[in-house]
Design a protein around this motif. Structure first.
Motif, PDB file in Angstrom:
ATOM      1  N   LEU A   1       9.110  26.187   6.539  1.00  0.00           N
ATOM      2  CA  LEU A   1       7.736  25.796   6.262  1.00  0.00           C
ATOM      3  C   LEU A   1       6.898  26.054   7.506  1.00  0.00           C
ATOM      4  N   TRP A   2       5.595  26.224   7.297  1.00  0.00           N
ATOM      5  CA  TRP A   2       4.708  26.343   8.448  1.00  0.00           C
ATOM      6  C   TRP A   2       4.852  25.087   9.302  1.00  0.00           C
ATOM      7  N   ARG A   3       4.755  25.230  10.602  1.00  0.00           N
ATOM      8  CA  ARG A   3       5.175  24.190  11.532  1.00  0.00           C
ATOM      9  C   ARG A   3       4.507  22.831  11.284  1.00  0.00           C
ATOM     10  N   GLY A   4       3.203  22.828  11.005  1.00  0.00           N
ATOM     11  CA  GLY A   4       2.521  21.557  10.762  1.00  0.00           C
ATOM     12  C   GLY A   4       3.002  20.880   9.498  1.00  0.00           C
ATOM     13  N   ASP A   5       3.276  21.659   8.466  1.00  0.00           N
ATOM     14  CA  ASP A   5       3.787  21.099   7.214  1.00  0.00           C
ATOM     15  C   ASP A   5       5.207  20.596   7.387  1.00  0.00           C
ATOM     16  N   ALA A   6       6.004  21.312   8.177  1.00  0.00           N
ATOM     17  CA  ALA A   6       7.387  20.891   8.403  1.00  0.00           C
ATOM     18  C   ALA A   6       7.443  19.546   9.101  1.00  0.00           C
TER      19      ALA A   6
ATOM     20  N   PRO B   1     -10.910  22.759  -0.346  1.00  0.00           N
ATOM     21  CA  PRO B   1     -12.029  23.370   0.402  1.00  0.00           C
ATOM     22  C   PRO B   1     -11.606  24.219   1.595  1.00  0.00           C
ATOM     23  N   ALA B   2     -10.634  23.760   2.366  1.00  0.00           N
ATOM     24  CA  ALA B   2     -10.240  24.524   3.556  1.00  0.00           C
ATOM     25  C   ALA B   2      -9.661  25.881   3.172  1.00  0.00           C
ATOM     26  N   ILE B   3      -8.906  25.921   2.092  1.00  0.00           N
ATOM     27  CA  ILE B   3      -8.319  27.198   1.659  1.00  0.00           C
ATOM     28  C   ILE B   3      -9.398  28.119   1.107  1.00  0.00           C
ATOM     29  N   THR B   4     -10.366  27.553   0.386  1.00  0.00           N
ATOM     30  CA  THR B   4     -11.495  28.355  -0.086  1.00  0.00           C
ATOM     31  C   THR B   4     -12.252  28.961   1.083  1.00  0.00           C
ATOM     32  N   ARG B   5     -12.469  28.166   2.126  1.00  0.00           N
ATOM     33  CA  ARG B   5     -13.177  28.676   3.316  1.00  0.00           C
ATOM     34  C   ARG B   5     -12.357  29.771   4.000  1.00  0.00           C
ATOM     35  N   LEU B   6     -11.030  29.631   3.975  1.00  0.00           N
ATOM     36  CA  LEU B   6     -10.179  30.668   4.569  1.00  0.00           C
ATOM     37  C   LEU B   6     -10.295  31.972   3.791  1.00  0.00           C
TER      38      LEU B   6
ATOM     39  N   THR C   1      -3.077  23.784   3.305  1.00  0.00           N
ATOM     40  CA  THR C   1      -4.336  23.289   3.851  1.00  0.00           C
ATOM     41  C   THR C   1      -4.244  23.127   5.366  1.00  0.00           C
ATOM     42  N   ARG C   2      -3.131  22.607   5.859  1.00  0.00           N
ATOM     43  CA  ARG C   2      -2.978  22.472   7.309  1.00  0.00           C
ATOM     44  C   ARG C   2      -3.066  23.833   7.998  1.00  0.00           C
TER      45      ARG C   2
ATOM     46  N   GLU D   1      -8.529  15.526   3.145  1.00  0.00           N
ATOM     47  CA  GLU D   1      -8.469  16.961   2.868  1.00  0.00           C
ATOM     48  C   GLU D   1      -7.064  17.483   2.587  1.00  0.00           C
ATOM     49  N   LEU D   2      -6.039  16.694   2.886  1.00  0.00           N
ATOM     50  CA  LEU D   2      -4.666  17.141   2.659  1.00  0.00           C
ATOM     51  C   LEU D   2      -4.096  16.641   1.331  1.00  0.00           C
ATOM     52  N   GLY D   3      -4.838  15.818   0.598  1.00  0.00           N
ATOM     53  CA  GLY D   3      -4.354  15.290  -0.671  1.00  0.00           C
ATOM     54  C   GLY D   3      -4.074  16.397  -1.667  1.00  0.00           C
ATOM     55  N   VAL D   4      -2.899  16.363  -2.332  1.00  0.00           N
ATOM     56  CA  VAL D   4      -2.515  17.452  -3.231  1.00  0.00           C
ATOM     57  C   VAL D   4      -2.921  17.199  -4.683  1.00  0.00           C
TER      58      VAL D   4
END
Length: 493
Positions: free
Chosen positions: A345-350, A61-66, A136-137, A23-26
């Motif tokens: 960056l957001w903490r998980g991405d950083a 998908p995760a961003i669409t759901r958000l 996504t994260r 799900e994190l693949g760009v």
């Protein structure tokens, strides 16, 4: 997770899979030439199979759901929502579409743009061209579907380490490094900075750039002058332009995407000194990377998509701006970005990017070596019409900024003889991952012009970019194995 060295996502049944396949693949797999055309033409048989997509173009998908969750929370009938990392990003979106309202989603510390449904297409243009995307994260954590497990303190530490790592490589200071949710967000920040500090002035784009960098300059601010540098006389045109009109800035890529050319920087500096000494120069070094070039020898500002080679894993979106401390604009630029731009960056991405980039310089060297070897091999093949690579196309400009023993980056492009018949055959037969993006640890190929410029192919060809061009980002595979895979594909033509 699939081993993309041994088992690349390249077959018809891989259509629509995320690259990497989670799900994190760009990137997203477009394995056949006809799939690329179908995607560009909105063929639902193809688009419906997408499990992901490059986040600025096709929301995972995760961003669409958000987005859907935000609409349930904040929208009324006839309204849509986009969710952004911060409120200020949502405010800029609403300002761009000139309608709607902004809501702070306090439970998730996100910004939400709420607007009439008929403004959705325009709002998505902002999302694409300005790149201020929620990750996504971040979306997964907001939805409660998957926690990053990263604390605020760990995120801040990772952000600082990334800044220190980039600053050390660039020969600048950590406080001169600004981090953004994507490479385009970094470009957007620089463009906002220049058009704020030099109001009413246009920018100039030299050489044929990555598509959205030019679109950004044309859509925002006072517009742009585009000099594709197809003819030698265009340097004289640039001199005349600078003598006639004050500019907010000059944008360049080192090297350019997808033709791997480079502005003659010595000549550019001489022209600037004589015609308009104060105009800032912005250089994007995403393809070459700071490991191979010192763009600050020329640039007042350097932009980079950290999504690409700096990360390599293809699982995090990020960008950076690095200011040149020797620039006469340093104080003004630093003040603007400190007040009006992203810093972390957001903490998980950083944390993910910090981990991915620990071996960046070694990977960048290996990618560059593979790209150069593949380019030289393809150039010797009778079925190949032309190869573009920075070692041959970059010229004096690239050598002016290349570090001692520096390489030429991960990218090359090529066209085939009898391209209308052979390009689809060879591309379809390639046993490497196939989809958008570049700089991944695994080789990634795409019919670049079709993907980036499908609605303006005649124009791109007038700028010297063939509609049949295949772009290749070389990964870390064994060099001989990589060359064999291309030979096998060429044998199908």
């Amino acid at each position: 997770m699939t081993d993309l060295f041994k088992h690349p996502l390249c077959n018809a049944e891989d259509l629509g899979k995320a690259i990497p396949d989670h799900e994190l693949g760009v990137s997203v797999c477009l394995p056949l030439w006809k799939h690329v055309i179908g995607y560009e033409e909105g063929d639902q048989e193809i688009v419906s199979k997408f499990k992901s997509g490059y986040p600025r173009f096709c929301c995972p998908p995760a961003i669409t759901r958000l987005f859907e969750a935000a609409e349930k929370e904040f929208a009324v009938a006839g309204e849509r929502c986009l969710v952004f990392p911060r409120v200020v990003h949502a405010e800029r979106c609403v300002q761009f579409i000139q309608t709607g309202r902004v809501v702070e989603w306090t439970t998730h510390q996100l910004g939400v743009a709420v607007f009439p449904a008929d403004s959705y297409v325009k709002a998505r243009k902002f999302w694409r061209f300005c790149g201020e995307c929620v990750s996504t994260r971040q979306a997964c954590e907001a939805l409660g579907s998957k926690s990053s497990g990263v604390t605020e303190a760990e995120g801040k530490a990772a952000n600082l380490t990334i800044k220190q790592r980039i600053a050390q490589l660039a020969g600048q200071q950590p406080e001169d490094v600004f981090l953004f949710p994507s490479g385009m967000a970094a470009n957007f920040a620089v463009h906002r900075m220049l058009t704020h500090l030099f109001p009413g002035r246009k920018t100039a784009q030299l050489d044929f750039p990555y598509v959205d960098v030019l679109k950004l300059q044309q859509l925002f601010g006072s517009g742009a002058h585009f000099l594709p540098l197809i003819k030698e006389s265009e340097y004289d045109d640039l001199r005349t332009l600078l003598q006639r009109e004050p500019l907010a800035g000059i944008f360049c890529e080192a090297p350019s995407n997808p033709l791997l050319r480079c502005v003659d920087f010595e000549r550019l500096l001489a022209i600037r000194a004589a015609a308009q000494p104060g105009v800032p120069i912005v250089v994007d070094d995403t393809i070459s990377t700071v490991a191979h070039v010192d763009a600050h020898r020329v640039a007042d500002v350097v932009t980079t998509s950290l999504t690409k080679s700096f990360s390599g894993a293809g699982d995090v979106l990020a960008g950076s701006v690095v200011l040149n401390r020797k620039s006469p604009h340093h104080a003004a630029f630093s003040a603007f970005l400190t007040e009006h731009a992203d810093h972390e960056l957001w903490r998980g991405d950083a944390v993910a990017l910090e981990l991915n980039s620990r071996d960046f310089t070694q990977r960048a060297t290996a990618m560059s070596r593979n790209a150069k070897a593949l380019a030289e091999h393809l150039r010797s093949q009778p079925k190949v019409d032309r190869v573009w690579h920075a070692a041959t196309e970059g010229g004096r400009g690239y050598e002016f900024i290349r570090r001692e023993n520096g390489g030429y980056g991960c990218l090359l492009s090529f066209t085939l003889k009898n391209p209308s018949q052979n390009s689809p055959k060879v591309f379809d037969a390639l046993r490497v991952c196939k989809g958008p993006s570049l700089g991944t640890n695994f080789t990634l190929a795409c019919p670049y012009t079709l993907l980036a410029h499908y609605d303006e192919l005649d124009w791109t060809e007038s700028c010297g970019v063939s509609r049949w061009l295949i772009r290749v980002s070389a990964g870390l595979e064994d060099t001989a194995d990589l060359i064999t895979r291309f030979d096998e594909a060429l044998a199908r033509s």
